[in-house]
Scaffold this motif. Sequence first.
Motif, mmCIF file in Angstrom:
data_model
loop_
_atom_site.group_PDB
_atom_site.id
_atom_site.type_symbol
_atom_site.label_atom_id
_atom_site.label_comp_id
_atom_site.label_asym_id
_atom_site.label_seq_id
_atom_site.Cartn_x
_atom_site.Cartn_y
_atom_site.Cartn_z
ATOM 1 N N ARG A 45 -39.230 37.651 4.500
ATOM 2 C CA ARG A 45 -37.836 38.156 4.012
ATOM 3 C C ARG A 45 -37.110 37.274 3.326
ATOM 4 O O ARG A 45 -35.846 37.691 3.260
ATOM 5 C CB ARG A 45 -37.114 38.207 5.679
ATOM 6 C CG ARG A 45 -38.039 39.464 6.240
ATOM 7 C CD ARG A 45 -37.132 39.769 7.689
ATOM 8 N NE ARG A 45 -37.887 40.814 8.473
ATOM 9 C CZ ARG A 45 -37.893 40.445 9.793
ATOM 10 N NH1 ARG A 45 -37.677 39.322 10.339
ATOM 11 N NH2 ARG A 45 -38.792 41.493 10.482
ATOM 12 N N GLY A 46 -37.681 36.034 3.053
ATOM 13 C CA GLY A 46 -36.700 35.117 2.229
ATOM 14 C C GLY A 46 -35.624 34.482 2.798
ATOM 15 O O GLY A 46 -34.517 34.233 2.221
ATOM 16 N N ARG A 47 -35.810 34.606 4.049
ATOM 17 C CA ARG A 47 -34.599 33.822 4.881
ATOM 18 C C ARG A 47 -34.811 32.333 5.073
ATOM 19 O O ARG A 47 -35.512 31.896 5.844
ATOM 20 C CB ARG A 47 -34.471 34.461 6.209
ATOM 21 C CG ARG A 47 -34.134 36.077 6.259
ATOM 22 C CD ARG A 47 -32.749 36.074 5.972
ATOM 23 N NE ARG A 47 -32.491 37.586 5.676
ATOM 24 C CZ ARG A 47 -32.195 38.595 6.743
ATOM 25 N NH1 ARG A 47 -32.509 38.018 8.079
ATOM 26 N NH2 ARG A 47 -32.172 39.719 6.401
ATOM 27 N N SER A 48 -34.248 31.507 4.017
ATOM 28 C CA SER A 48 -34.600 30.093 4.283
ATOM 29 C C SER A 48 -34.059 29.620 5.482
ATOM 30 O O SER A 48 -34.651 28.513 6.026
ATOM 31 C CB SER A 48 -33.939 29.438 2.997
ATOM 32 O OG SER A 48 -32.623 29.685 3.195
ATOM 33 N N LEU A 76 -36.999 21.859 1.149
ATOM 34 C CA LEU A 76 -36.340 21.593 -0.149
ATOM 35 C C LEU A 76 -36.570 23.055 -0.717
ATOM 36 O O LEU A 76 -37.834 23.436 -0.842
ATOM 37 C CB LEU A 76 -36.620 20.459 -0.888
ATOM 38 C CG LEU A 76 -36.699 19.147 -0.025
ATOM 39 C CD1 LEU A 76 -36.896 18.048 -1.034
ATOM 40 C CD2 LEU A 76 -35.297 18.972 0.485
ATOM 41 N N ALA A 77 -35.492 23.112 -1.886
ATOM 42 C CA ALA A 77 -35.790 24.493 -2.719
ATOM 43 C C ALA A 77 -36.909 24.105 -3.981
ATOM 44 O O ALA A 77 -37.936 25.028 -4.053
ATOM 45 C CB ALA A 77 -34.534 24.745 -3.393
ATOM 46 N N ALA A 78 -36.769 22.912 -4.359
ATOM 47 C CA ALA A 78 -37.935 22.334 -5.148
ATOM 48 C C ALA A 78 -38.412 21.047 -5.047
ATOM 49 O O ALA A 78 -37.834 20.331 -4.365
ATOM 50 C CB ALA A 78 -37.291 22.536 -6.743
ATOM 51 N N TRP A 105 -41.615 21.510 0.048
ATOM 52 C CA TRP A 105 -40.647 22.460 -0.812
ATOM 53 C C TRP A 105 -41.208 23.819 -0.856
ATOM 54 O O TRP A 105 -42.486 23.898 -1.012
ATOM 55 C CB TRP A 105 -40.429 21.620 -1.846
ATOM 56 C CG TRP A 105 -41.481 20.688 -2.579
ATOM 57 C CD1 TRP A 105 -42.392 21.024 -3.409
ATOM 58 C CD2 TRP A 105 -41.705 19.398 -2.142
ATOM 59 N NE1 TRP A 105 -43.267 19.869 -3.482
ATOM 60 C CE2 TRP A 105 -42.844 18.890 -2.665
ATOM 61 C CE3 TRP A 105 -41.020 18.357 -1.278
ATOM 62 C CZ2 TRP A 105 -43.360 17.693 -2.550
ATOM 63 C CZ3 TRP A 105 -41.562 17.431 -0.911
ATOM 64 C CH2 TRP A 105 -42.795 16.727 -1.697
ATOM 65 N N MET A 106 -40.338 24.824 -1.345
ATOM 66 C CA MET A 106 -40.683 26.131 -1.242
ATOM 67 C C MET A 106 -41.111 26.362 -2.563
ATOM 68 O O MET A 106 -41.774 27.476 -2.983
ATOM 69 C CB MET A 106 -39.167 26.986 -1.255
ATOM 70 C CG MET A 106 -38.715 26.816 0.107
ATOM 71 S SD MET A 106 -39.516 27.392 1.298
ATOM 72 C CE MET A 106 -39.487 29.236 1.125
ATOM 73 N N ARG A 107 -40.885 25.587 -3.979
ATOM 74 C CA ARG A 107 -41.394 25.929 -5.069
ATOM 75 C C ARG A 107 -42.417 24.963 -5.802
ATOM 76 O O ARG A 107 -42.419 23.728 -5.545
ATOM 77 C CB ARG A 107 -40.480 26.325 -6.028
ATOM 78 C CG ARG A 107 -39.590 27.368 -5.928
ATOM 79 C CD ARG A 107 -38.344 27.611 -6.628
ATOM 80 N NE ARG A 107 -37.659 28.956 -6.237
ATOM 81 C CZ ARG A 107 -37.850 30.169 -6.069
ATOM 82 N NH1 ARG A 107 -39.084 30.386 -7.259
ATOM 83 N NH2 ARG A 107 -37.214 31.294 -5.924
ATOM 84 N N THR A 108 -43.527 25.307 -6.444
ATOM 85 C CA THR A 108 -44.482 24.469 -6.966
ATOM 86 C C THR A 108 -43.798 23.621 -8.064
ATOM 87 O O THR A 108 -43.036 24.213 -8.562
ATOM 88 C CB THR A 108 -45.805 25.188 -7.439
ATOM 89 O OG1 THR A 108 -45.311 26.079 -8.376
ATOM 90 C CG2 THR A 108 -46.392 25.861 -6.275
ATOM 91 N N THR A 115 -44.080 28.856 -3.235
ATOM 92 C CA THR A 115 -45.343 28.475 -2.474
ATOM 93 C C THR A 115 -45.779 29.503 -1.437
ATOM 94 O O THR A 115 -44.903 30.058 -0.956
ATOM 95 C CB THR A 115 -45.239 27.233 -1.469
ATOM 96 O OG1 THR A 115 -44.320 26.260 -2.443
ATOM 97 C CG2 THR A 115 -46.276 26.618 -0.973
ATOM 98 N N SER A 116 -47.119 29.934 -1.312
ATOM 99 C CA SER A 116 -47.613 30.969 -0.659
ATOM 100 C C SER A 116 -47.375 30.675 0.846
ATOM 101 O O SER A 116 -47.485 29.217 1.201
ATOM 102 C CB SER A 116 -48.923 31.369 -0.891
ATOM 103 O OG SER A 116 -49.735 30.310 -0.298
#
Length: 178
Positions: A45-48, A76-78, A105-108, A115-116
């Motif tokens: 759902r993309g709920r951080s 972290l976002a990145a 972190w959520m992004r590679t 990130t999966s």
Amino acid sequence: MLTDAPPRKANRAGFLESDQTRTLDLPQDGSLLTITKSIESAMRRGRSTNVRRTCAEFLDAASQFYKVPACGFRVLAARPLRVRERWTTELFGDYTPETMLIRVWMRTAVRKEVTSFGTFVSTLCHEFCHHLDFQKFGFRDSWHTRGFYERAAALFHHARGTPLKKLFWIPMTGGRDR
Ligand SMILES: [Zn+2]
């Protein structure tokens, strides 16, 4: 997966102990699996806020089970510029033993892709196993040994409710294994 090279004499005994500790006690109830499912739906759902909360729940439950101090946790976002993980090529998280803080972190780093879920949970388990190395096993450092990867895999498959696959290791030069 690539293991670290064995350290010089002073730490070699701890390294070998880590290498030979191939199993990890796992909770007999399904509590971690239940929490992992809430991490998955929070991510979908993309709920951080919920991702953060459910991950913290996971780490608290795991720390309680292993009777180790609770570790701190940040999402972290990145990927930050400075990371502690010196060894891995793909970076999704780190652990600082001095502060007992896990960061994921959520992004590679490279493609800035989200990130999966599987990678995310695998990172969480990996970093938590660094916490266990210091707090439960009392190692002086937390090396990426064959034992380390097998303990992290045991926790990961338990948390996801998937069957544990046997890892096969191939010796490489410099005392490392792949
Ligand atoms: Zn690591």
